[in-house]
Design an enzyme around this catalytic site. Structure first.
Site, PDB file in Angstrom:
ATOM      1  N   LEU A  73       0.821  -1.217   0.000  1.00  0.00           N
ATOM      2  CA  LEU A  73       0.000   0.000   0.000  1.00  0.00           C
ATOM      3  C   LEU A  73       0.852   1.264   0.000  1.00  0.00           C
ATOM      4  CD1 LEU A  73      -2.799  -1.033   2.538  1.00  0.00           C
ATOM      5  CD2 LEU A  73      -2.749  -1.320   0.047  1.00  0.00           C
ATOM      6  N   ARG A  90       4.412  -1.310  -7.804  1.00  0.00           N
ATOM      7  CA  ARG A  90       5.570  -1.785  -8.571  1.00  0.00           C
ATOM      8  C   ARG A  90       6.768  -0.842  -8.460  1.00  0.00           C
ATOM      9  NH1 ARG A  90       1.335  -3.599 -11.804  1.00  0.00           N
ATOM     10  NH2 ARG A  90       1.404  -5.816 -12.302  1.00  0.00           N
ATOM     11  N   GLY A 103      -1.637   6.553  -2.492  1.00  0.00           N
ATOM     12  CA  GLY A 103      -2.764   6.504  -3.435  1.00  0.00           C
ATOM     13  C   GLY A 103      -3.865   5.591  -2.896  1.00  0.00           C
ATOM     14  N   HIS A 104      -3.474   4.419  -2.414  1.00  0.00           N
ATOM     15  CA  HIS A 104      -4.463   3.510  -1.820  1.00  0.00           C
ATOM     16  C   HIS A 104      -5.139   4.174  -0.611  1.00  0.00           C
ATOM     17  CE1 HIS A 104      -1.576   0.298  -3.493  1.00  0.00           C
ATOM     18  NE2 HIS A 104      -2.717   0.067  -4.129  1.00  0.00           N
ATOM     19  N   GLY A 124      -8.929   3.947  -8.679  1.00  0.00           N
ATOM     20  CA  GLY A 124      -7.968   5.016  -8.953  1.00  0.00           C
ATOM     21  C   GLY A 124      -7.858   5.333 -10.440  1.00  0.00           C
ATOM     22  N   GLN A 125      -7.741   6.622 -10.740  1.00  0.00           N
ATOM     23  CA  GLN A 125      -7.607   7.060 -12.139  1.00  0.00           C
ATOM     24  C   GLN A 125      -6.333   6.536 -12.787  1.00  0.00           C
ATOM     25  OE1 GLN A 125      -7.547  11.368 -12.854  1.00  0.00           O
ATOM     26  NE2 GLN A 125      -6.382  10.861 -14.696  1.00  0.00           N
TER      27      GLN A 125
END
Ligand code: AMP
Length: 294
Positions: free
Chosen positions: A33, A189, A36-37, A149-150
């Site tokens: 995580l 990643r 963003g998460h 998420g975008q």
């Protein structure tokens, strides 16, 4: 925060929430995580009384077995971050809980063109696996809202289609991409990047910004080939650079009106694949309300 691992346990918890008139927001993740998460969790807490975050590295959405094997796992740290985030439940199912009859798909999702372009083209089978796992999660968690998420914009369109195909009573909520200070989109990643790769990775966002700055002045084809050449010169392997319609991701040909468009890039640094996108402008040059596109 409580950790639930079985369908029976989460069923009981959902029953109690719904009995008391609560609403459930689901933030599905594959773990490792980042902020963003956590922003998705924050949005869910704003809109729903209860938030479930799931961590499940779904094997069926990896078209490359090595990518699956190397996917970062940081469960202890994730739990620490989730405790602080205010999420109510971490749903941490086993492979058998998600796929009691095995991982072989029992059906094919008709995703139309979305499956043959961009991520669909370069990662065959990926979106079938995404739909397979999200359908399972919708049936297990029965959320009122699903937070997405975008950064994975095409995935958002695919899941919107899935929800409508299933006539599932859930609202998809699209959240903006969270970035590092140099613009790199946060991604699990990114943990695999070494220092020099991490430095190079910031070029992806710079390329997207170049497109956004120039897209009113240069044809799409020129912008795309400039960016591709520049990225290749810097050492990236480029899967795609595209400028597409926000609604269906159809490529915008030269000369066509560029309202409501999005630029998207997918590249490799060695064997690490990065994707990102940027919104161009809406009608009359306005900022696009991205949530309206879902
Ligand atoms: P993942 O764990 O990569 O499968 O992502 C889980 C959810 O988090 C998906 O809806 C992603 O689109 C979203 N997500 C991933 N990276 C970001 C980011 N940098 N900003 C906002 N949302 C993100």
């Amino acid at each position: 925060m409580i950790v639930l691992k079985t369908t029976k346990d989460i069923d009981y918890w959902i029953g109690e929430v719904k009995k008391n008139g609560g609403s459930i927001g689901l933030v599905p993740t594959m773990g490792a995580l980042h902020a963003g998460h956590l922003a998705l969790i924050g949005k869910s807490r704003e809109l729903c009384t209860h938030t479930v975050t799931s961590i499940f590295v779904n094997p069926t959405q990896f078209n490359n077995p090595e990518d699956f094997e190397k996917y970062p796992v940081t469960l202890e740290r994730d739990i620490f971050e989730l405790e602080k985030s205010g999420a109510d439940v971490l749903f941490l199912p086993s492979l058998e809980t998600v796929y009691p009859s095995g991982i072989r798909p029992s059906k094919h999702y008709d995703l139309g063109n979305l499956e043959t372009k961009l991520e669909g083209k370069f990662r065959p089978g990926h979106f079938q696996g995404v739909c397979q796992v999200v359908e399972k999660f919708l049936n297990i968690v029965k959320p009122d809202c699903l937070f997405l998420g975008q950064k994975d914009y095409q995935q958002c369109l695919v899941l919107k289609k899935l929800i409508s195909m299933l006539s599932y009573p859930v609202k998809a909520v699209l959240c903006p991409t969270f970035r590092e200070p140099d613009g790199l989109a946060m991604s699990s990643r990114n943990l695999r990047l070494n220092n020099s790769q991490r430095h190079l990775a910031a070029e992806v966002y710079k390329s997207l910004q170049y497109i956004r700055t120039n897209f009113n002045y240069l044809p799409s084809s020129i912008l795309k080939s400039n960016v591709r050449l520049e990225l290749e010169k810097k050492g990236f392997r480029v899967d795609y650079v595209d400028i597409a319609d926000l609604k269906n991701l159809d490529t915008i040909p030269d000369g066509q009106s560029k309202i409501n468009t999005i630029a998207l890039i997918a590249v490799f640094i060695d064997d690490i694949r990065l994707i990102d996108n940027i919104l161009l402008t809406g009608e009359k040059g306005n900022e696009i309300d991205i949530s309206a596109s879902l």
